[in-house]
Design an enzyme around this catalytic site. Structure first.
Site, PDB file in Angstrom:
ATOM      1  N   SER A  10       3.171  -2.431   9.874  1.00 41.09           N
ATOM      2  CA  SER A  10       4.130  -2.450  10.562  1.00 41.09           C
ATOM      3  C   SER A  10       4.537  -3.890   9.993  1.00 41.09           C
ATOM      4  O   SER A  10       5.463  -4.049  11.097  1.00 41.09           O
ATOM      5  CB  SER A  10       4.935  -1.887  12.046  1.00 41.09           C
ATOM      6  OG  SER A  10       4.122  -0.510  11.992  1.00 41.09           O
ATOM      7  N   ASN A  29       0.763  -1.450  -0.233  1.00 39.20           N
ATOM      8  CA  ASN A  29       0.221  -0.356   0.169  1.00 39.20           C
ATOM      9  C   ASN A  29       1.195   1.386  -0.017  1.00 39.20           C
ATOM     10  O   ASN A  29       1.187   1.552   1.477  1.00 39.20           O
ATOM     11  CB  ASN A  29      -0.681   0.477   1.783  1.00 39.20           C
ATOM     12  CG  ASN A  29      -1.358   1.277   1.430  1.00 39.20           C
ATOM     13  OD1 ASN A  29      -1.686   1.477   0.280  1.00 39.20           O
ATOM     14  ND2 ASN A  29      -2.206   0.878   2.550  1.00 39.20           N
TER      15      ASN A  29
HETATM   16  P1  PGA Z   1       1.988   0.376   7.348  1.00 38.25           P
HETATM   17  O1  PGA Z   1       1.185   0.729   7.444  1.00 38.25           O
HETATM   18  O2  PGA Z   1       3.177  -1.134   7.423  1.00 38.25           O
HETATM   19  O3  PGA Z   1       3.497   1.219   7.290  1.00 38.25           O
HETATM   20  O4  PGA Z   1       2.886   0.025   8.830  1.00 38.25           O
HETATM   21  C1  PGA Z   1       0.023  -0.029   6.733  1.00 38.25           C
HETATM   22  C2  PGA Z   1      -1.009   0.297   6.072  1.00 38.25           C
HETATM   23  O5  PGA Z   1      -2.024   1.111   6.559  1.00 38.25           O
HETATM   24  O6  PGA Z   1      -1.811  -1.340   5.158  1.00 38.25           O
END
Ligand code: PGA
Length: 251
Positions: free
Chosen positions: A210, A11
């Site tokens: 994360s 994403n």
């Molecule tokens: P992140 O975002 O991996 O940066 O925590 C995940 C998401 O919002 O889909």
């Protein structure tokens, strides 16, 4: 074990330029592990202006194209909105709906999320429906109740394990470097599967929040985790590929 085909979806959120989107796509493509027929699928959910670039560069490859949102409407006077048909027309196969950033920053309700998911399904796009609790809800011990409510209100009635993917994303884990423990992830994924009843056995349930190269293998090894929704780490080809590779290495 059922035949739930894992998915690793990047994403990109609101990042990148025409040129950086192209170079990131090329680098991901060059390093993408060969996908077996039932092996993990890799999806890149790019911002609307970059979808065509990513789509053209990845045409015919194992890299699938996804968007980050779509309208619940088919077409018409909806300035600024993008329909599921438009996304399908330029080669998307997936679309994220109900991401917590849209729920919190744009006031999207679960009813709207369900309508968007239904609009996606109606044209053959697979919605990746996001659910997950906030930090306060986590601290209050209500994660499971929140997720159950999200599920009951955000899944359209026509949802099947073939036309829908769920992403469990604890809001407090998104972009923070924090994650629930492996036991907590396992428990809530199990609970989601149970809540889904008859749909549960075959539904793909991704974990997001994360996910990084150093925690991906352990998270993806959990029985009820069928892949990952990756934000920050999807913006660096080497990190994204390491996570994709972890999904491929999963036995
Ligand atoms: P992140 O975002 O991996 O940066 O925590 C995940 C998401 O919002 O889909």
């Amino acid at each position: 074990m059922t035949a739930r085909r894992p998915i690793v979806a990047g994403n990109w959120k609101m990042h990148g330029t025409f040129s950086s989107a192209a170079s990131l796509t090329k680098e991901v493509m060059e390093n993408l592990p060969k996908t077996q027929a039932d092996g993990p699928q890799t999806v890149v959910c790019a911002p609307f202006p970059h979808l065509l670039t990513v789509g053209q560069l990845s045409a015919g490859s194992d890299l699938h194209l996804g968007a980050q949102d779509c309208s619940d409407k088919v077409q018409g006077a909806y300035t600024g909105d993008v329909s599921a048909t438009m996304l399908m027309d330029i080669g998307c196969s997936h679309v994220i709906v109900g991401h917590s950033e849209r729920r919190s920053l744009h006031g999207e309700t679960s009813a709207l999320v369900a309508a968007k998911a239904a609009a996606a399904q109606a044209v053959g796009l697979i919605p990746i429906i996001c659910v997950g609790e906030t930090e306060a809800q986590y601290r209050a011990g209500s994660s499971r109740a929140v997720v159950e409510q999200h599920l009951s209100e955000s899944l359209p009635s026509g949802a099947t394990a073939l036309n829908t993917v769920i992403a469990y994303e604890p809001v407090w884990a998104i972009g923070t470097g924090l994650t629930p423990s492996l036991e907590e992830i396992a428990a809530i994924h199990r609970a989601i599967r149970d809540t889904l009843g008859a749909l549960g056995a075959d539904m793909r349930i991704l974990y997001g929040g994360s996910v990084k190269p150093d925690n991906a293998a352990a998270i993806l090894a959990l029985d009820d985790v069928d892949g990952a929704l990756v934000g920050g780490a999807s913006l660096k080809a080497s990190e994204f590929i390491a996570i994709v590779q972890a999904a491929h290495n999963r036995v």
